[in-house]
Each structure stands twice: as C-alpha cells, then as structure tokens.
Write a protein that holds these residues in place. Structure first.
Motif, PDB file in Angstrom:
ATOM      1  N   ALA A 171       0.858  -1.145   0.155  1.00 56.16           N
ATOM      2  CA  ALA A 171       0.128   0.023  -0.072  1.00 56.16           C
ATOM      3  C   ALA A 171       0.809   1.350  -0.128  1.00 56.16           C
ATOM      4  O   ALA A 171       0.478   2.179  -0.835  1.00 56.16           O
ATOM      5  CB  ALA A 171      -0.959   0.079   1.345  1.00 56.16           C
ATOM      6  N   LEU A 172       1.875   1.319   0.942  1.00 49.92           N
ATOM      7  CA  LEU A 172       2.814   2.422   0.885  1.00 49.92           C
ATOM      8  C   LEU A 172       3.382   2.611  -0.583  1.00 49.92           C
ATOM      9  O   LEU A 172       3.812   3.396  -1.109  1.00 49.92           O
ATOM     10  CB  LEU A 172       3.684   2.233   1.905  1.00 49.92           C
ATOM     11  N   ARG A 173       4.125   1.424  -1.025  1.00 53.53           N
ATOM     12  CA  ARG A 173       4.608   1.635  -2.408  1.00 53.53           C
ATOM     13  C   ARG A 173       3.668   1.897  -3.415  1.00 53.53           C
ATOM     14  O   ARG A 173       4.267   2.797  -4.339  1.00 53.53           O
ATOM     15  CB  ARG A 173       5.207   0.361  -2.700  1.00 53.53           C
ATOM     16  N   GLY A 174       2.514   1.460  -3.306  1.00 54.60           N
ATOM     17  CA  GLY A 174       1.535   1.814  -4.150  1.00 54.60           C
ATOM     18  C   GLY A 174       1.239   3.393  -4.203  1.00 54.60           C
ATOM     19  O   GLY A 174       0.997   4.247  -5.286  1.00 54.60           O
ATOM     20  N   ALA A 175       1.186   3.942  -3.078  1.00 56.13           N
ATOM     21  CA  ALA A 175       0.882   5.412  -2.913  1.00 56.13           C
ATOM     22  C   ALA A 175       1.999   6.188  -3.592  1.00 56.13           C
ATOM     23  O   ALA A 175       1.770   7.063  -4.330  1.00 56.13           O
ATOM     24  CB  ALA A 175       1.046   5.848  -1.386  1.00 56.13           C
ATOM     25  N   LEU A 176       3.232   5.810  -3.163  1.00 54.19           N
ATOM     26  CA  LEU A 176       4.426   6.310  -3.839  1.00 54.19           C
ATOM     27  C   LEU A 176       4.575   6.321  -5.414  1.00 54.19           C
ATOM     28  O   LEU A 176       4.906   7.134  -6.417  1.00 54.19           O
ATOM     29  CB  LEU A 176       5.914   5.978  -3.357  1.00 54.19           C
ATOM     30  N   ALA A 177       4.100   5.040  -5.762  1.00 53.28           N
ATOM     31  CA  ALA A 177       4.209   4.636  -7.282  1.00 53.28           C
ATOM     32  C   ALA A 177       2.940   5.562  -7.908  1.00 53.28           C
ATOM     33  O   ALA A 177       3.171   5.778  -9.213  1.00 53.28           O
ATOM     34  CB  ALA A 177       3.973   3.138  -7.604  1.00 53.28           C
ATOM     35  N   GLY A 178       2.168   5.985  -7.336  1.00 52.88           N
ATOM     36  CA  GLY A 178       1.089   6.788  -7.591  1.00 52.88           C
ATOM     37  C   GLY A 178       1.460   8.266  -8.063  1.00 52.88           C
ATOM     38  O   GLY A 178       0.622   9.226  -8.306  1.00 52.88           O
ATOM     39  N   ILE A 179       2.637   8.786  -7.676  1.00 59.04           N
ATOM     40  CA  ILE A 179       3.186   9.949  -7.970  1.00 59.04           C
ATOM     41  C   ILE A 179       4.095  10.120  -8.888  1.00 59.04           C
ATOM     42  O   ILE A 179       5.377   9.749  -8.743  1.00 59.04           O
ATOM     43  CB  ILE A 179       3.506  10.604  -6.539  1.00 59.04           C
ATOM     44  N   PRO A 180       3.905  10.432  -9.954  1.00 56.75           N
ATOM     45  CA  PRO A 180       4.901  10.559 -11.284  1.00 56.75           C
ATOM     46  C   PRO A 180       5.631  11.739 -10.918  1.00 56.75           C
ATOM     47  O   PRO A 180       5.342  12.759 -10.549  1.00 56.75           O
ATOM     48  CB  PRO A 180       4.045  10.428 -12.460  1.00 56.75           C
ATOM     49  N   LEU A 181       6.888  11.822 -11.647  1.00 57.62           N
ATOM     50  CA  LEU A 181       7.846  12.867 -11.484  1.00 57.62           C
ATOM     51  C   LEU A 181       7.326  14.084 -12.119  1.00 57.62           C
ATOM     52  O   LEU A 181       7.519  15.049 -11.697  1.00 57.62           O
ATOM     53  CB  LEU A 181       9.123  12.465 -12.491  1.00 57.62           C
TER      54      LEU A 181
END
Length: 136
Positions: A116-126
């Motif tokens: 879930a944490l990784r998914g949250a960070l993966a949802g923020i593109p550069l």
C-alpha cells in the motif's frame, strides 16, 4: 517512516532533471546549482540513478544528463527504491531476524501494508512534482 537524506536528495535531483525534459540535457554541476545540493552528493546520486535506469549520460558534443525514460513514467517509488532498495516498513519482511518472529501475528500483514505504501508512492509521477513546483 522517514526517508534517508540521500533518498530525499534523489527526489529533488530527479525533479530538477525533469525540468530539462523535452530534449534538454543538463549536467551534475547544473543540477547541484539548481538544487543547492553539494556537487559530490549530486555526482553520487547521478551514478546511483544511472545504474537504476532513471538517468542516462549522453557523451559527445551536446551531451549531458537526461532522464532515461519520460518523466511521466518515473515515480517517486522508482526513485526511492533506487536509493533505499525495496520499500518496507519492517525488516522482518526482508527476511531479517526478529526477536518476536515466533509470536508475531502481524508478520503476514506487513507485505500488504508495504505494498500500500509503495502503491501510494508509485502513484506520484515525476511530472506531478515538476508541475507543482512550477505552479508555486
């Protein structure tokens, strides 16, 4: 959870590099000047991010550093994992010893929490970080 300074600086450096997208190239010196980070730190990050396939160095006239793929295809999770390794809140998930491993009822749940944490960070593109800074 707190990111290491190096992971934080990697996100800052990649955001600065992303502002040079669209064919523009930059250098470690330029990135250090733009971000206010020490040049040796940026050089170290360029090496790490290059090995992770996030930055690439182009040689020759007009060479320099550029994103290895479009900014929209690079996420905060990619950058953090390049510096920190897999995103995990606890060490036991990574197979390291734990003093209460034999009686831990949460161990089976940590992979879901970490995902879930990784998914949250993966949802923020550069691209989102660059747009927010330019709007500020």
């Amino acid at each position: 959870m707190r990111l290491s300074n190096l992971a934080d600086y990697a996100v800052v450096t990649m955001s600065a590099a992303a502002r040079h997208c669209g064919g523009g190239r930059t250098s470690a010196t330029e990135l250090a000047e733009e971000t206010g980070l020490p040049l040796p730190t940026v050089q170290k990050l360029v090496s790490i991010l290059g090995k992770a396939g996030l930055l690439r160095s182009v040689r020759g006239a007009g060479g320099g550093l550029q994103l290895a793929r479009p900014a929209a295809a690079i996420t905060v999770a990619d950058i953090v994992e390049a510096v920190e390794g897999p995103i995990a809140l606890t060490q036991c998930v990574e197979g390291q010893d734990c003093a209460v491993d034999h009686a831990c009822s949460l161990k089976p749940h940590w992979p879901f929490i970490n995902q879930a944490l990784r998914g949250a960070l993966a949802g923020i593109p550069l691209t989102q970080l660059v747009v927010q800074r330019e709007a500020a």
